[in-house]
Design a protein around this motif. Sequence first.
Motif, PDB file in Angstrom:
ATOM      1  N   VAL A 232       0.837  -1.202   0.000  1.00 15.02           N
ATOM      2  CA  VAL A 232       0.000   0.000   0.000  1.00 15.02           C
ATOM      3  C   VAL A 232       0.870   1.250   0.000  1.00 15.02           C
ATOM      4  CG1 VAL A 232      -1.689   1.338   1.297  1.00 15.02           C
ATOM      5  CG2 VAL A 232      -1.950  -1.144   1.098  1.00 15.02           C
ATOM      6  N   ASP A 233       1.923   1.264   0.817  1.00 13.64           N
ATOM      7  CA  ASP A 233       2.810   2.430   0.884  1.00 13.64           C
ATOM      8  C   ASP A 233       3.501   2.668  -0.462  1.00 13.64           C
ATOM      9  OD1 ASP A 233       2.161   2.815   3.519  1.00 13.64           O
ATOM     10  OD2 ASP A 233       3.955   1.827   4.314  1.00 13.64           O
ATOM     11  N   THR A 234       3.929   1.593  -1.111  1.00 12.95           N
ATOM     12  CA  THR A 234       4.592   1.729  -2.415  1.00 12.95           C
ATOM     13  C   THR A 234       3.645   2.310  -3.457  1.00 12.95           C
ATOM     14  OG1 THR A 234       6.054  -0.144  -1.942  1.00 12.95           O
ATOM     15  CG2 THR A 234       5.796   0.493  -4.256  1.00 12.95           C
ATOM     16  N   LEU A 235       2.434   1.793  -3.485  1.00 13.38           N
ATOM     17  CA  LEU A 235       1.440   2.296  -4.442  1.00 13.38           C
ATOM     18  C   LEU A 235       1.041   3.733  -4.115  1.00 13.38           C
ATOM     19  CD1 LEU A 235      -0.814  -0.891  -4.673  1.00 13.38           C
ATOM     20  CD2 LEU A 235       0.557   0.076  -6.533  1.00 13.38           C
ATOM     21  N   ALA A 236       0.958   4.059  -2.828  1.00 15.72           N
ATOM     22  CA  ALA A 236       0.538   5.396  -2.414  1.00 15.72           C
ATOM     23  C   ALA A 236       1.525   6.477  -2.825  1.00 15.72           C
ATOM     24  CB  ALA A 236       0.337   5.427  -0.900  1.00 15.72           C
ATOM     25  N   ALA A 237       2.757   6.080  -3.100  1.00 14.70           N
ATOM     26  CA  ALA A 237       3.763   7.069  -3.509  1.00 14.70           C
ATOM     27  C   ALA A 237       3.416   7.702  -4.854  1.00 14.70           C
ATOM     28  CB  ALA A 237       5.136   6.410  -3.580  1.00 14.70           C
ATOM     29  N   ASP A 238       2.670   6.975  -5.702  1.00 12.19           N
ATOM     30  CA  ASP A 238       2.363   7.479  -7.045  1.00 12.19           C
ATOM     31  C   ASP A 238       0.877   7.558  -7.356  1.00 12.19           C
ATOM     32  OD1 ASP A 238       5.111   7.686  -7.974  1.00 12.19           O
ATOM     33  OD2 ASP A 238       5.128   5.498  -7.942  1.00 12.19           O
ATOM     34  N   HIS A 239       0.027   7.014  -6.457  1.00 16.90           N
ATOM     35  CA  HIS A 239      -1.400   6.959  -6.776  1.00 16.90           C
ATOM     36  C   HIS A 239      -2.240   7.320  -5.561  1.00 16.90           C
ATOM     37  CE1 HIS A 239      -0.056   4.765 -10.343  1.00 16.90           C
ATOM     38  NE2 HIS A 239       0.648   4.000  -9.529  1.00 16.90           N
ATOM     39  N   PRO A 240      -3.377   8.005  -5.768  1.00 16.69           N
ATOM     40  CA  PRO A 240      -4.288   8.275  -4.648  1.00 16.69           C
ATOM     41  C   PRO A 240      -4.706   6.958  -3.995  1.00 16.69           C
ATOM     42  CG  PRO A 240      -4.952   9.488  -6.620  1.00 16.69           C
ATOM     43  CD  PRO A 240      -3.887   8.533  -7.050  1.00 16.69           C
ATOM     44  N   THR A 241      -4.698   6.927  -2.676  1.00 20.07           N
ATOM     45  CA  THR A 241      -4.960   5.694  -1.950  1.00 20.07           C
ATOM     46  C   THR A 241      -6.061   5.918  -0.916  1.00 20.07           C
ATOM     47  OG1 THR A 241      -2.647   5.045  -2.233  1.00 20.07           O
ATOM     48  CG2 THR A 241      -3.921   3.851  -0.580  1.00 20.07           C
ATOM     49  N   VAL A 242      -7.053   5.027  -0.917  1.00 19.56           N
ATOM     50  CA  VAL A 242      -8.221   5.191  -0.046  1.00 19.56           C
ATOM     51  C   VAL A 242      -8.524   3.881   0.670  1.00 19.56           C
ATOM     52  CG1 VAL A 242     -10.673   5.777   0.034  1.00 19.56           C
ATOM     53  CG2 VAL A 242      -9.184   6.904  -1.637  1.00 19.56           C
ATOM     54  N   GLU A 243      -8.742   3.966   1.990  1.00 20.28           N
ATOM     55  CA  GLU A 243      -9.149   2.789   2.759  1.00 20.28           C
ATOM     56  C   GLU A 243     -10.664   2.778   2.913  1.00 20.28           C
ATOM     57  OE1 GLU A 243      -8.390   0.611   7.113  1.00 20.28           O
ATOM     58  OE2 GLU A 243      -7.492   2.580   6.671  1.00 20.28           O
ATOM     59  N   PHE A 244     -11.259   1.570   2.844  1.00 22.58           N
ATOM     60  CA  PHE A 244     -12.693   1.465   3.114  1.00 22.58           C
ATOM     61  C   PHE A 244     -12.931   0.396   4.174  1.00 22.58           C
ATOM     62  CE2 PHE A 244     -11.931  -1.528  -0.338  1.00 22.58           C
ATOM     63  CZ  PHE A 244     -12.737  -2.621  -0.035  1.00 22.58           C
ATOM     64  N   ASP A 245     -14.105   0.412   4.760  1.00 25.63           N
ATOM     65  CA  ASP A 245     -14.439  -0.436   5.897  1.00 25.63           C
ATOM     66  C   ASP A 245     -14.896  -1.817   5.421  1.00 25.63           C
ATOM     67  OD1 ASP A 245     -15.302  -1.597   8.213  1.00 25.63           O
ATOM     68  OD2 ASP A 245     -16.636   0.049   8.811  1.00 25.63           O
ATOM     69  N   ALA A 246     -14.143  -2.853   5.775  1.00 26.47           N
ATOM     70  CA  ALA A 246     -14.463  -4.211   5.348  1.00 26.47           C
ATOM     71  C   ALA A 246     -15.700  -4.764   6.029  1.00 26.47           C
ATOM     72  CB  ALA A 246     -13.271  -5.131   5.620  1.00 26.47           C
ATOM     73  N   GLU A 247     -16.105  -4.180   7.149  1.00 28.54           N
ATOM     74  CA  GLU A 247     -17.246  -4.713   7.888  1.00 28.54           C
ATOM     75  C   GLU A 247     -18.581  -4.214   7.340  1.00 28.54           C
ATOM     76  OE1 GLU A 247     -16.504  -3.797  11.976  1.00 28.54           O
ATOM     77  OE2 GLU A 247     -15.176  -5.528  12.225  1.00 28.54           O
ATOM     78  N   ARG A 248     -18.540  -3.218   6.470  1.00 24.64           N
ATOM     79  CA  ARG A 248     -19.774  -2.715   5.860  1.00 24.64           C
ATOM     80  C   ARG A 248     -20.001  -3.412   4.517  1.00 24.64           C
ATOM     81  NH1 ARG A 248     -19.580   3.382   4.854  1.00 24.64           N
ATOM     82  NH2 ARG A 248     -21.721   2.908   4.224  1.00 24.64           N
ATOM     83  N   PRO A 249     -21.202  -3.390   3.969  1.00 24.85           N
ATOM     84  CA  PRO A 249     -21.425  -3.928   2.623  1.00 24.85           C
ATOM     85  C   PRO A 249     -20.454  -3.275   1.641  1.00 24.85           C
ATOM     86  CG  PRO A 249     -23.526  -3.475   3.673  1.00 24.85           C
ATOM     87  CD  PRO A 249     -22.462  -2.922   4.585  1.00 24.85           C
ATOM     88  N   THR A 250     -19.804  -4.083   0.813  1.00 23.52           N
ATOM     89  CA  THR A 250     -18.712  -3.605  -0.040  1.00 23.52           C
ATOM     90  C   THR A 250     -19.103  -2.414  -0.897  1.00 23.52           C
ATOM     91  OG1 THR A 250     -17.754  -5.816  -0.131  1.00 23.52           O
ATOM     92  CG2 THR A 250     -17.067  -4.265  -1.835  1.00 23.52           C
ATOM     93  N   ARG A 251     -20.227  -2.512  -1.571  1.00 25.29           N
ATOM     94  CA  ARG A 251     -20.612  -1.445  -2.495  1.00 25.29           C
ATOM     95  C   ARG A 251     -20.791  -0.113  -1.780  1.00 25.29           C
ATOM     96  NH1 ARG A 251     -23.421  -3.100  -7.978  1.00 25.29           N
ATOM     97  NH2 ARG A 251     -23.202  -1.144  -9.107  1.00 25.29           N
ATOM     98  N   GLU A 252     -21.456  -0.143  -0.635  1.00 28.96           N
ATOM     99  CA  GLU A 252     -21.674   1.089   0.123  1.00 28.96           C
ATOM    100  C   GLU A 252     -20.365   1.623   0.685  1.00 28.96           C
ATOM    101  OE1 GLU A 252     -24.529   0.389   3.153  1.00 28.96           O
ATOM    102  OE2 GLU A 252     -26.071  -0.358   1.775  1.00 28.96           O
ATOM    103  N   ALA A 253     -19.551   0.742   1.248  1.00 26.92           N
ATOM    104  CA  ALA A 253     -18.298   1.171   1.875  1.00 26.92           C
ATOM    105  C   ALA A 253     -17.355   1.804   0.859  1.00 26.92           C
ATOM    106  CB  ALA A 253     -17.629  -0.019   2.550  1.00 26.92           C
ATOM    107  N   VAL A 254     -17.223   1.173  -0.312  1.00 25.40           N
ATOM    108  CA  VAL A 254     -16.328   1.701  -1.346  1.00 25.40           C
ATOM    109  C   VAL A 254     -16.834   3.038  -1.860  1.00 25.40           C
ATOM    110  CG1 VAL A 254     -15.462   1.339  -3.684  1.00 25.40           C
ATOM    111  CG2 VAL A 254     -15.433  -0.541  -2.033  1.00 25.40           C
ATOM    112  N   ALA A 255     -18.123   3.114  -2.162  1.00 22.91           N
ATOM    113  CA  ALA A 255     -18.688   4.347  -2.706  1.00 22.91           C
ATOM    114  C   ALA A 255     -18.507   5.509  -1.738  1.00 22.91           C
ATOM    115  CB  ALA A 255     -20.167   4.144  -3.033  1.00 22.91           C
ATOM    116  N   ASP A 256     -18.780   5.273  -0.447  1.00 19.95           N
ATOM    117  CA  ASP A 256     -18.645   6.337   0.551  1.00 19.95           C
ATOM    118  C   ASP A 256     -17.193   6.766   0.707  1.00 19.95           C
ATOM    119  OD1 ASP A 256     -21.341   6.263   0.937  1.00 19.95           O
ATOM    120  OD2 ASP A 256     -21.260   5.167   2.849  1.00 19.95           O
ATOM    121  N   ALA A 257     -16.270   5.800   0.721  1.00 21.32           N
ATOM    122  CA  ALA A 257     -14.853   6.118   0.907  1.00 21.32           C
ATOM    123  C   ALA A 257     -14.304   6.904  -0.270  1.00 21.32           C
ATOM    124  CB  ALA A 257     -14.050   4.835   1.102  1.00 21.32           C
ATOM    125  N   VAL A 258     -14.661   6.507  -1.473  1.00 26.74           N
ATOM    126  CA  VAL A 258     -14.169   7.204  -2.671  1.00 26.74           C
ATOM    127  C   VAL A 258     -14.748   8.607  -2.751  1.00 26.74           C
ATOM    128  CG1 VAL A 258     -14.180   7.212  -5.199  1.00 26.74           C
ATOM    129  CG2 VAL A 258     -13.771   5.077  -3.961  1.00 26.74           C
TER     130      VAL A 258
END
Length: 302
Positions: A232-258
Amino acid sequence: MRFIEEVVVDEFLPTVRSMLAEDLRDRGFTQSEVADALGISQSAVSKYAAGDVARHEDIVDDERVRNLVERVGEGLASGDLTPVAALVEIEVLIRQLEEGDLLADLHEAAMPALAEADVEFSVHDPDSGLRERERVLTSVRRGLRTLTNASGFAGLIPNVGANVAECLADAATVDDVAAVPGRLVDVKGRAMVPGEPEFGVSEHVATVLLAAREAGAPVRGAVNLRYDPETVDTLAADHPTVEFDAERPTREAVADAVAAADPPADGETLVLYQTGAVGIEPIVYVLAPTASEAAAIVRKIL
């Protein structure tokens, strides 16, 4: 009376087939392999190789035709293009050349009366759904080849398996996303691909990709990886990086985080990740404009 389709059959197709046969032979194809790739007989290939089939010089000299032959030849040789995809590419160029262009000129030469009439030949749509689907599948194949040919990629495959995916421009459901059926797995240090890319076969990666798009990220390609903080740290050096909550429904968690993180602009990439939960393996997702671009990003960190 002579139809433009007759010009295509009698002049354009023999010329292009001859050029493609020559291109594939130059790439090391046997006569039998050329015949299989082009869907013609070996005797026809032999005639092309011997120069027994006349070529129309105006067609040979057209830069678009030469570019098409090189692109299709390279795609067939590498496996990026299926015969269907090659057919679509040739078909699209034919329709473009029929509309007031090279083939229309040859048609007028064969039937001079056409020159006196205001005639347009709007036939097929170059941006057809079939062409887009084949282009998406081609991109996924390129991404797969990029990763499976890379040393060390198998070590990035999570326990649930990895996938390479890309969606259509107007994707709304999983059926609009092409990926590998069954996912890539690590078999004794090698990434094994269980089958050819298809649409509608990746519930998990497709859901993440579609959710990111719903939140405004203009991405169409995705690759998922084993989670590791250093990755994650290596990728974050060149690309926007976002964490989402694994305990929430995937679609909702990803959409809210992005959405909360300000989605990337067109042409940019995005890295999503979750650090796991009970019964949920932590995963990293690399999203990019295409599947082949997402795979190229992953290869750089190997």
